[in-house]
Structures are given as C-alpha cells and as structure tokens.
Scaffold this motif. Structure first.
Motif, PDB file in Angstrom:
ATOM      1  N   ALA A  22       0.826  -1.204   0.000  1.00  0.00           N
ATOM      2  CA  ALA A  22       0.000   0.000   0.000  1.00  0.00           C
ATOM      3  C   ALA A  22       0.864   1.260   0.000  1.00  0.00           C
ATOM      4  CB  ALA A  22      -0.934   0.011   1.209  1.00  0.00           C
ATOM      5  N   ALA A  23       1.958   1.228   0.738  1.00  0.00           N
ATOM      6  CA  ALA A  23       2.808   2.420   0.874  1.00  0.00           C
ATOM      7  C   ALA A  23       3.752   2.606  -0.309  1.00  0.00           C
ATOM      8  CB  ALA A  23       3.612   2.331   2.171  1.00  0.00           C
ATOM      9  N   GLN A  24       4.317   1.504  -0.820  1.00  0.00           N
ATOM     10  CA  GLN A  24       5.347   1.594  -1.853  1.00  0.00           C
ATOM     11  C   GLN A  24       4.847   1.239  -3.243  1.00  0.00           C
ATOM     12  OE1 GLN A  24       8.759  -0.755  -0.685  1.00  0.00           O
ATOM     13  NE2 GLN A  24       8.939   0.234   1.312  1.00  0.00           N
ATOM     14  N   GLY A  25       3.638   0.685  -3.332  1.00  0.00           N
ATOM     15  CA  GLY A  25       3.114   0.257  -4.621  1.00  0.00           C
ATOM     16  C   GLY A  25       3.411  -1.208  -4.867  1.00  0.00           C
ATOM     17  N   VAL A  26       2.537  -1.846  -5.626  1.00  0.00           N
ATOM     18  CA  VAL A  26       2.689  -3.273  -5.901  1.00  0.00           C
ATOM     19  C   VAL A  26       4.006  -3.569  -6.599  1.00  0.00           C
ATOM     20  CG1 VAL A  26       1.761  -5.180  -7.281  1.00  0.00           C
ATOM     21  CG2 VAL A  26       0.215  -3.745  -5.941  1.00  0.00           C
ATOM     22  N   HIS A  27       4.406  -2.704  -7.516  1.00  0.00           N
ATOM     23  CA  HIS A  27       5.604  -2.964  -8.309  1.00  0.00           C
ATOM     24  C   HIS A  27       6.856  -2.358  -7.685  1.00  0.00           C
ATOM     25  CE1 HIS A  27       3.013  -4.610 -11.373  1.00  0.00           C
ATOM     26  NE2 HIS A  27       2.318  -3.492 -11.419  1.00  0.00           N
ATOM     27  N   GLY A  28       6.686  -1.383  -6.800  1.00  0.00           N
ATOM     28  CA  GLY A  28       7.849  -0.750  -6.195  1.00  0.00           C
ATOM     29  C   GLY A  28       8.264  -1.344  -4.865  1.00  0.00           C
ATOM     30  N   ALA A  29       7.389  -2.131  -4.251  1.00  0.00           N
ATOM     31  CA  ALA A  29       7.678  -2.682  -2.929  1.00  0.00           C
ATOM     32  C   ALA A  29       8.858  -3.651  -2.969  1.00  0.00           C
ATOM     33  CB  ALA A  29       6.442  -3.389  -2.387  1.00  0.00           C
ATOM     34  N   GLN A  30       9.657  -3.597  -1.915  1.00  0.00           N
ATOM     35  CA  GLN A  30      10.802  -4.488  -1.789  1.00  0.00           C
ATOM     36  C   GLN A  30      10.469  -5.634  -0.837  1.00  0.00           C
ATOM     37  OE1 GLN A  30      13.773  -3.999  -3.539  1.00  0.00           O
ATOM     38  NE2 GLN A  30      12.539  -2.395  -4.527  1.00  0.00           N
ATOM     39  N   LEU A  31      10.711  -6.865  -1.273  1.00  0.00           N
ATOM     40  CA  LEU A  31      10.409  -8.014  -0.432  1.00  0.00           C
ATOM     41  C   LEU A  31      11.196  -7.984   0.870  1.00  0.00           C
ATOM     42  CD1 LEU A  31      10.099 -11.024  -2.919  1.00  0.00           C
ATOM     43  CD2 LEU A  31       8.297  -9.620  -1.920  1.00  0.00           C
ATOM     44  N   ARG A  32      12.411  -7.452   0.828  1.00  0.00           N
ATOM     45  CA  ARG A  32      13.207  -7.410   2.059  1.00  0.00           C
ATOM     46  C   ARG A  32      12.545  -6.523   3.110  1.00  0.00           C
ATOM     47  NH1 ARG A  32      16.397  -4.542  -1.660  1.00  0.00           N
ATOM     48  NH2 ARG A  32      16.511  -2.280  -1.259  1.00  0.00           N
ATOM     49  N   ASP A  33      11.834  -5.481   2.652  1.00  0.00           N
ATOM     50  CA  ASP A  33      11.125  -4.614   3.596  1.00  0.00           C
ATOM     51  C   ASP A  33       9.945  -5.355   4.220  1.00  0.00           C
ATOM     52  OD1 ASP A  33      12.871  -2.568   2.981  1.00  0.00           O
ATOM     53  OD2 ASP A  33      11.538  -1.650   1.502  1.00  0.00           O
ATOM     54  N   ILE A  34       9.282  -6.170   3.423  1.00  0.00           N
ATOM     55  CA  ILE A  34       8.156  -6.961   3.938  1.00  0.00           C
ATOM     56  C   ILE A  34       8.653  -7.971   4.963  1.00  0.00           C
ATOM     57  CG2 ILE A  34       6.405  -8.672   3.310  1.00  0.00           C
ATOM     58  CD1 ILE A  34       6.182  -7.226   0.593  1.00  0.00           C
ATOM     59  N   VAL A  35       9.734  -8.667   4.633  1.00  0.00           N
ATOM     60  CA  VAL A  35      10.298  -9.666   5.543  1.00  0.00           C
ATOM     61  C   VAL A  35      10.735  -9.011   6.848  1.00  0.00           C
ATOM     62  CG1 VAL A  35      12.210 -11.284   5.859  1.00  0.00           C
ATOM     63  CG2 VAL A  35      10.995 -11.218   3.679  1.00  0.00           C
ATOM     64  N   ALA A  36      11.363  -7.848   6.754  1.00  0.00           N
ATOM     65  CA  ALA A  36      11.827  -7.151   7.956  1.00  0.00           C
ATOM     66  C   ALA A  36      10.657  -6.694   8.816  1.00  0.00           C
ATOM     67  CB  ALA A  36      12.696  -5.957   7.559  1.00  0.00           C
ATOM     68  N   LEU A  37       9.627  -6.122   8.181  1.00  0.00           N
ATOM     69  CA  LEU A  37       8.470  -5.650   8.932  1.00  0.00           C
ATOM     70  C   LEU A  37       7.751  -6.806   9.615  1.00  0.00           C
ATOM     71  CD1 LEU A  37       6.691  -3.239   9.703  1.00  0.00           C
ATOM     72  CD2 LEU A  37       5.378  -3.611   7.605  1.00  0.00           C
ATOM     73  N   ALA A  38       7.785  -7.971   8.997  1.00  0.00           N
ATOM     74  CA  ALA A  38       7.160  -9.165   9.578  1.00  0.00           C
ATOM     75  C   ALA A  38       8.008  -9.774  10.696  1.00  0.00           C
ATOM     76  CB  ALA A  38       6.897 -10.204   8.496  1.00  0.00           C
ATOM     77  N   GLY A  39       9.206  -9.218  10.906  1.00  0.00           N
ATOM     78  CA  GLY A  39      10.074  -9.715  11.972  1.00  0.00           C
ATOM     79  C   GLY A  39      10.729 -11.038  11.673  1.00  0.00           C
ATOM     80  N   GLN A  40      10.934 -11.319  10.392  1.00  0.00           N
ATOM     81  CA  GLN A  40      11.526 -12.591   9.978  1.00  0.00           C
ATOM     82  C   GLN A  40      13.003 -12.404   9.643  1.00  0.00           C
ATOM     83  OE1 GLN A  40       9.514 -15.408  10.250  1.00  0.00           O
ATOM     84  NE2 GLN A  40       8.263 -13.768  11.153  1.00  0.00           N
ATOM     85  N   GLY A  41      13.844 -13.299  10.177  1.00  0.00           N
ATOM     86  CA  GLY A  41      15.271 -13.202   9.925  1.00  0.00           C
ATOM     87  C   GLY A  41      15.703 -13.838   8.620  1.00  0.00           C
ATOM     88  N   ARG A  53       6.776 -13.584  -5.115  1.00  0.00           N
ATOM     89  CA  ARG A  53       6.154 -12.288  -4.845  1.00  0.00           C
ATOM     90  C   ARG A  53       4.690 -12.313  -5.277  1.00  0.00           C
ATOM     91  NH1 ARG A  53       8.605  -7.142  -5.157  1.00  0.00           N
ATOM     92  NH2 ARG A  53       7.151  -5.439  -5.562  1.00  0.00           N
ATOM     93  N   THR A  54       4.432 -12.905  -6.448  1.00  0.00           N
ATOM     94  CA  THR A  54       3.062 -13.004  -6.954  1.00  0.00           C
ATOM     95  C   THR A  54       2.192 -13.830  -6.014  1.00  0.00           C
ATOM     96  OG1 THR A  54       3.805 -12.780  -9.243  1.00  0.00           O
ATOM     97  CG2 THR A  54       1.635 -13.770  -8.887  1.00  0.00           C
ATOM     98  N   GLY A  55       2.748 -14.901  -5.472  1.00  0.00           N
ATOM     99  CA  GLY A  55       2.007 -15.730  -4.535  1.00  0.00           C
ATOM    100  C   GLY A  55       1.629 -14.975  -3.278  1.00  0.00           C
ATOM    101  N   LEU A  56       2.520 -14.129  -2.800  1.00  0.00           N
ATOM    102  CA  LEU A  56       2.232 -13.301  -1.628  1.00  0.00           C
ATOM    103  C   LEU A  56       1.140 -12.289  -1.949  1.00  0.00           C
ATOM    104  CD1 LEU A  56       2.752 -12.246   1.221  1.00  0.00           C
ATOM    105  CD2 LEU A  56       4.703 -10.955   0.310  1.00  0.00           C
ATOM    106  N   LEU A  57       1.246 -11.650  -3.105  1.00  0.00           N
ATOM    107  CA  LEU A  57       0.229 -10.682  -3.507  1.00  0.00           C
ATOM    108  C   LEU A  57      -1.134 -11.352  -3.656  1.00  0.00           C
ATOM    109  CD1 LEU A  57      -0.499  -7.803  -4.371  1.00  0.00           C
ATOM    110  CD2 LEU A  57       0.230  -8.400  -6.697  1.00  0.00           C
ATOM    111  N   ASP A  58      -1.153 -12.553  -4.231  1.00  0.00           N
ATOM    112  CA  ASP A  58      -2.409 -13.300  -4.366  1.00  0.00           C
ATOM    113  C   ASP A  58      -3.012 -13.597  -2.993  1.00  0.00           C
ATOM    114  OD1 ASP A  58      -2.258 -13.305  -7.113  1.00  0.00           O
ATOM    115  OD2 ASP A  58      -1.495 -15.357  -7.280  1.00  0.00           O
TER     116      ASP A  58
END
Length: 209
Positions: A22-41, A53-58
C-alpha cells in the motif's frame, strides 16, 4: 526468542505485505522490507511460504476478496436486475473495506490491479471464477446488453467503471489513512459514486467514429 508456527508466520508476512504494498506500490515494494516488517530473519521467507512475490500478492488479495464476498453475496441475492441497484451493491461491498486500516490498505493495493480481473476478455481471473463479484459483473453486463450496447464496448466500459470505483475507493482510503479531511461525508461520497458510475455505464453509444 519464541518460535512462531507456519500459519502465524504466513499471517505476519501477509499483514506486512499489506502495509508495504500500500505504501510503496505493488511494483515498487521491496520483499526485504516486507520480511523485515514481519520480523523474519530469513530473507527467503516469502519464497518459502508463498513461492513468489506473486504468490504473496495473491494471498493478500484473497483475504480482501473473502471479506468483501461476505458482504456482497447477500446484497447480490437481494438486488433486482437494475443497473443502479447492482452498482449500489458493488459500492456498498467495496466500502466495507473502509472500516479498518487493513481494508483501507487493501483498497489501495487492489486499485493497482483493476485491469487484471479479466473483464475485457470476458474470462475471469482464476481467483474470481465462481465468485459473487464475477456474478455481479455478468449481471451488470446483461443490463448493458439489454440497452443494446455492443459487447466490445460494454466490456471496455464495464472495465473502465470498475477501475473508476476502485480508484475512488483507494483515494478515500488514502485520505482516511493520512488523516486528511475529505471534501464530502462518506454517505454522500458513496451515493454520488453509485450515481456517477451508473451514468458512465448508461452513457449513450457514440453514433459514429
């Protein structure tokens, strides 16, 4: 540190993805930011749980669709085959996502994917097959067919109308998330969106091109 189960990790990744997409856009979002926000190492957490990435978006959109389907299905069952009533059911169901920050983020995401529904080809995206949403699309198209609108034009017009509704909802969601004061109250906004969308769909066919 406490371990989390697979389902818990999936949910954390989905919720993080909602915020980042929502903040960065579907195409601009970085997966590393998602993983970090989720607290995953593990940087491969998305691939492990969703395949891509498509599977996550789905997965994000599946949750959004499940929520709106619960609202839309009974509205659709009760709606007459009248264009204004059908558009009203659509807008009411979409507006249910304005109630929570999670829904508001998902409205901002889905607006970016509006042309992927399959409306232009008349074939639903696999996630929309056998849904109340697709039945609604078919009933709206039937109304346009009864008006004598040729199929290519009614499919293109219907896709445009759905895009407009999605964009309007996403903008309203952005205002709520940002704390911006909207120009109109929500009831007026929704009523006007129904009227405007119906008018777009019902516009007279051009006499010649």
């Amino acid at each position: 540190m406490a371990r989390t189960s697979g389902p818990e990790t999936r949910d954390k990744l989905i919720r993080a993805a909602e915020e980042i997409f929502a903040a960065q856009g579907v195409h601009g979002a970085q997966l590393r930011d998602i993983v970090a926000l989720a607290g995953q190492g593990n940087p491969s957490a998305v691939q492990y749980h969703f395949g891509s990435r498509t599977g996550l978006l789905d997965a994000v959109m599946a949750g959004r669709q499940e929520r709106t389907e619960r609202v839309l299905a009974p509205l659709l069952d009760a709606a007459p085959d009248a264009l204004h009533a059908l558009v009203g059911a659509l807008v009411t169901a979409e507006a249910s996502e304005l109630r929570t920050d999670r829904g508001r983020r998902c409205l901002r995401i889905s607006a970016q994917l509006s042309h992927e529904s399959g409306v232009r080809t008349g074939t639903p995206h696999p996630t929309l097959a056998d849904t109340a949403y697709w039945r609604l699309i078919e009933r709206i198209e039937a109304c346009l067919a009864a008006d004598g609108l040729p199929r290519p034009l009614r499919l293109e017009r219907l896709d445009l109308a759905l895009t407009m509704v999605g964009a309007a909802m996403a903008d309203r969601a952005r205002q709520y998330l940002d704390g911006t004061e909207p120009l109109t109250g929500e009831a007026l906004f929704l009523a006007d969106l129904v009227t405007t969308t119906t008018a777009l769909l019902r516009a007279a066919q051009p006499r010649s091109v």
